[in-house]
Write an enzyme that holds these catalytic residues in place. Structure first.
Site, mmCIF file in Angstrom:
data_model
loop_
_atom_site.group_PDB
_atom_site.id
_atom_site.type_symbol
_atom_site.label_atom_id
_atom_site.label_comp_id
_atom_site.label_asym_id
_atom_site.label_seq_id
_atom_site.Cartn_x
_atom_site.Cartn_y
_atom_site.Cartn_z
ATOM 1 N N MET A 7 0.973 -1.143 -0.062
ATOM 2 C CA MET A 7 0.132 -0.016 -0.007
ATOM 3 C C MET A 7 0.861 1.310 0.141
ATOM 4 S SD MET A 7 -2.849 -1.368 2.623
ATOM 5 C CE MET A 7 -3.972 -0.149 2.199
ATOM 6 N N GLY A 9 0.262 4.407 -0.457
ATOM 7 C CA GLY A 9 -0.784 5.430 0.071
ATOM 8 C C GLY A 9 -1.560 6.342 -1.038
ATOM 9 N N GLY A 10 -1.562 5.575 -2.141
ATOM 10 C CA GLY A 10 -2.115 6.237 -3.421
ATOM 11 C C GLY A 10 -3.485 5.499 -3.568
ATOM 12 N N VAL A 11 -4.297 5.928 -4.577
ATOM 13 C CA VAL A 11 -5.846 5.633 -4.795
ATOM 14 C C VAL A 11 -5.401 3.975 -5.484
ATOM 15 C CG1 VAL A 11 -5.940 6.520 -7.149
ATOM 16 C CG2 VAL A 11 -7.992 5.839 -5.688
ATOM 17 N N ASP A 12 -4.541 3.629 -6.500
ATOM 18 C CA ASP A 12 -4.679 2.463 -7.018
ATOM 19 C C ASP A 12 -4.286 1.243 -5.877
ATOM 20 O OD1 ASP A 12 -5.024 3.626 -9.684
ATOM 21 O OD2 ASP A 12 -2.882 3.877 -9.695
ATOM 22 N N SER A 13 -3.489 1.558 -5.007
ATOM 23 C CA SER A 13 -3.155 0.362 -4.119
ATOM 24 C C SER A 13 -4.283 0.042 -3.142
ATOM 25 C CB SER A 13 -1.818 0.494 -3.381
ATOM 26 O OG SER A 13 -1.791 1.858 -2.648
ATOM 27 N N LEU A 32 5.769 0.276 2.287
ATOM 28 C CA LEU A 32 7.415 0.339 2.375
ATOM 29 C C LEU A 32 8.058 1.714 2.556
ATOM 30 C CD1 LEU A 32 7.855 -2.049 -0.631
ATOM 31 C CD2 LEU A 32 7.341 -2.595 1.854
ATOM 32 N N CYS A 101 12.945 -0.593 -9.308
ATOM 33 C CA CYS A 101 12.241 -0.728 -8.164
ATOM 34 C C CYS A 101 11.091 -2.126 -7.989
ATOM 35 C CB CYS A 101 11.431 0.287 -7.589
ATOM 36 S SG CYS A 101 10.674 0.397 -5.984
ATOM 37 N N GLY A 125 -1.111 -2.252 -6.794
ATOM 38 C CA GLY A 125 -2.157 -1.417 -7.711
ATOM 39 C C GLY A 125 -1.839 -1.176 -9.033
ATOM 40 N N CYS A 199 10.649 9.127 -7.733
ATOM 41 C CA CYS A 199 10.092 9.516 -6.535
ATOM 42 C C CYS A 199 11.091 9.754 -5.586
ATOM 43 C CB CYS A 199 9.483 8.235 -6.103
ATOM 44 S SG CYS A 199 10.646 6.742 -5.613
#
EC number: 2.8.1.13
Length: 367
Positions: A7, A9-13, A32, A101, A125, A199
């Protein structure tokens, strides 16, 4: 199945984890921590992995009623992704950190720990589809939403990793559907902007970030004949295909724009030339992996499509193994391809595998 939901922290995950729960799996959420600077907040950032992202992920986990943990992978991320990114640029190559990554963190370090703890799969996600092939093994395919398809950055996954992967968003027709679902579930991340760029360079200034770590040594910008046509402040920040910021003191004889054709760190030289000189007619790499079994007939050559950027159009090509190298010849030249980029092979919607480009041959090579 016992599923570990990565997860971000975004909408997809967030929606992917919720769908895994609704499918009846025993789901645990994990965020992570990849940034060594634990005080980083999202304000002004364009990437991910901030404190606010971790808090957003925790809120979603609470909303869907699953256990949630934060795992510190910052040292591994720094070594496997950030240090690799710097080393590749220092060698005059153009790396893809998102692909690295996925390869080394999300589906190597994370998956290894998940399996060791008894989880059956890692859920993310990503927009990609898993299908069962004729041999009973899993195949990786493009997502239904072509605009969001992320199969390219997953092209490094092996058969063993695909066997433990789960992509609940792969058949979703659009990102709008995912956002609407998140809103209906009451997730605060429903309207959260997508992360983009690199990122770990949140302000998007890759050149400045590299200069701070590798330094800047002025050098020559030369044309295809080796004639100096300008000066640069540091070769490592230049990439093949770049047009802007070249600071040329001598225009081309025909007055047309020049582009970066090659970066030579050993001599601290940047080679420039006309756009047509960027046309790559062959690429080759030795660091090759297959998303399942290697295709039959590689020694003689196979027909496929090759994609060299996350959102580039695939190009028909032939691929064959020659002395340990995967050699790919597109039917139409590919513009601006640099060593270090990943070339992902497809058969229709299916990902066959990938190679990291070590060398290219151009229709009009630089001297």
């Amino acid at each position: 199945m016992r599923v570990l939901a990565a997860m971000s922290g975004g909408v997809d995950s967030a929606v992917a984890a919720a769908r895994a729960v609704e499918a009846g799996h025993d789901v645990t959420g994990v965020h992570l921590a990849l940034n060594r600077n634990a005080g980083t907040l999202r304000e002004g950032a364009r990437g991910c992995c901030t404190i606010e992202d971790a808090l957003d992920a925790r809120r979603v986990a609470d909303a869907i009623g699953i256990p949630f943990y934060v795992w510190d992978f910052s040292d591994r991320f720094a070594e496997e992704v950030v240090d690799d990114f710097v080393a590749e640029y220092a060698a005059g190559r153009t790396p893809n950190p998102c692909l690295r990554c996925n390869e080394r963190i999300k589906f190597a370090a994370l998956l290894d720990r998940a399996v060791a703890l008894g989880f059956d799969a890692v859920c993310t996600g990503h927009y990609a589809v898993l299908r069962i092939g004729a041999d009973g093994g899993r195949e990786l395919h493009r997502a239904s939403d072509e605009a969001k398809d992320q199969s390219y950055v997953l092209g490094v996954l092996t058969a063993e990793q695909l066997a433990h992967a789960m992509f609940p968003l792969g058949e979703t027709p659009s990102k709008a559907v995912v956002r609407a679902e998140a809103a209906a579930r009451g997730f605060r991340v429903a309207a959260k902007p997508d992360s983009h760029d690199v990122c770990f360079i949140p302000d998007g200034d890759t050149r400045g970030w590299l200069a701070a770590r590798l330094g800047e040594e002025p050098g020559a910008v030369v044309d295809e004949d080796g004639v100096e046509v300008g000066r640069h402040g540091g070769a490592v920040a230049y990439t093949v295909g770049q047009r802007r910021g070249l600071s040329l003191s001598r225009p081309a004889p025909d007055g047309r724009p020049r582009f970066v054709l090659e970066v030579k760190p050993a001599s601290n030289t940047v080679v420039v030339g006309p756009k047509e000189a960027l046309a790559v007619v062959e690429l080759a790499g030795a660091r090759t992996s297959w998303a399942g079994s290697a295709p039959d007939g590689l020694e003689d050559g196979i027909a496929c499509e090759v994609q060299v950027r996350a959102h580039a159009d695939p190009v028909p090509a032939t691929a064959r193994l020659v002395g340990g190298e995967l050699v790919v010849r597109p039917t139409d030249p590919i513009a601006g391809l640099a060593p270090g980029q990943s070339a992902v092979l497809y058969a229709g919607t299916r990902v066959l595998g990938q190679t990291t480009v070590d060398r290219t041959a151009r229709a009009s090579p630089a001297a």
